[in-house]
Design an enzyme around this catalytic site. Structure first.
Site: not given
Length: 164
Positions: A62-64, A69
């Site tokens: 989810p990041h990203f 990162i």
């Protein structure tokens, strides 16, 4: 590799602490445990070690999705976990540290899957269950993140509360 304890006069140095050994000193567990190895600790002074960030970490999708990162709060948590080793190795085996106040966080380099974050933590003071100090994270010998911390250990601080 075994956990090695060296005695230099009255100075103790802990070396090569792996996750199960680290967890004897702090309460962090999966999914909130962010240290791979604590290479060296001089209780009351410093702790050095690292965290390898692999692509299969739970927070990357989810990041990203198109540019993974490491989130800033996870970087901060990694650095504070190394920092608390500087004082929880003194006498507080298994203590839970809470009431974290971090200030002057500086995120300098984005950390991506495959990066190894080398962490150097320094304890400036520790009195009555209140620790102050800092940690610096490096990627390939370049400063990636700097943090200053104040952490309390309530079980110790409570010993100094006025009796009513």
């Amino acid at each position: 590799m075994q956990n090695i304890i060296s005695m230099l006069g009255k100075i103790m140095i802990l070396r090569n602490l792996y996750p199960l050994e680290i967890q004897k000193y702090q309460a962090n567990r999966y999914p909130w445990f962010f240290l791979d190895i604590v290479e060296e600790v001089m209780p009351g002074k410093y702790a050095n070690g690292y965290k390898n960030f692999t692509y299969n970490e739970w927070f990357f999708p989810p990041h990203f999705e198109d540019n993974p990162i490491v989130p800033g709060f996870i970087l901060t948590e990694s650095l504070v976990q190394m920092f608390i080793m500087t004082f929880l190795t003194l006498e507080n085996k298994g203590s839970i540290s809470t009431n974290l106040i971090s200030s002057n966080n500086k995120f300098i380099i984005e950390i991506k899957p495959g990066d190894r974050l080398d962490i150097k933590a320094k304890l400036d003071s520790y009195k009555r269950g209140l620790a102050k100090g800092s940690s610096i994270g490096y990627i390939k010998d370049k400063v990636a993140i700097k943090c200053e911390f104040m952490v309390s250990v309530p079980s110790i601080m409570n010993q100094f509360r006025p009796k009513i």
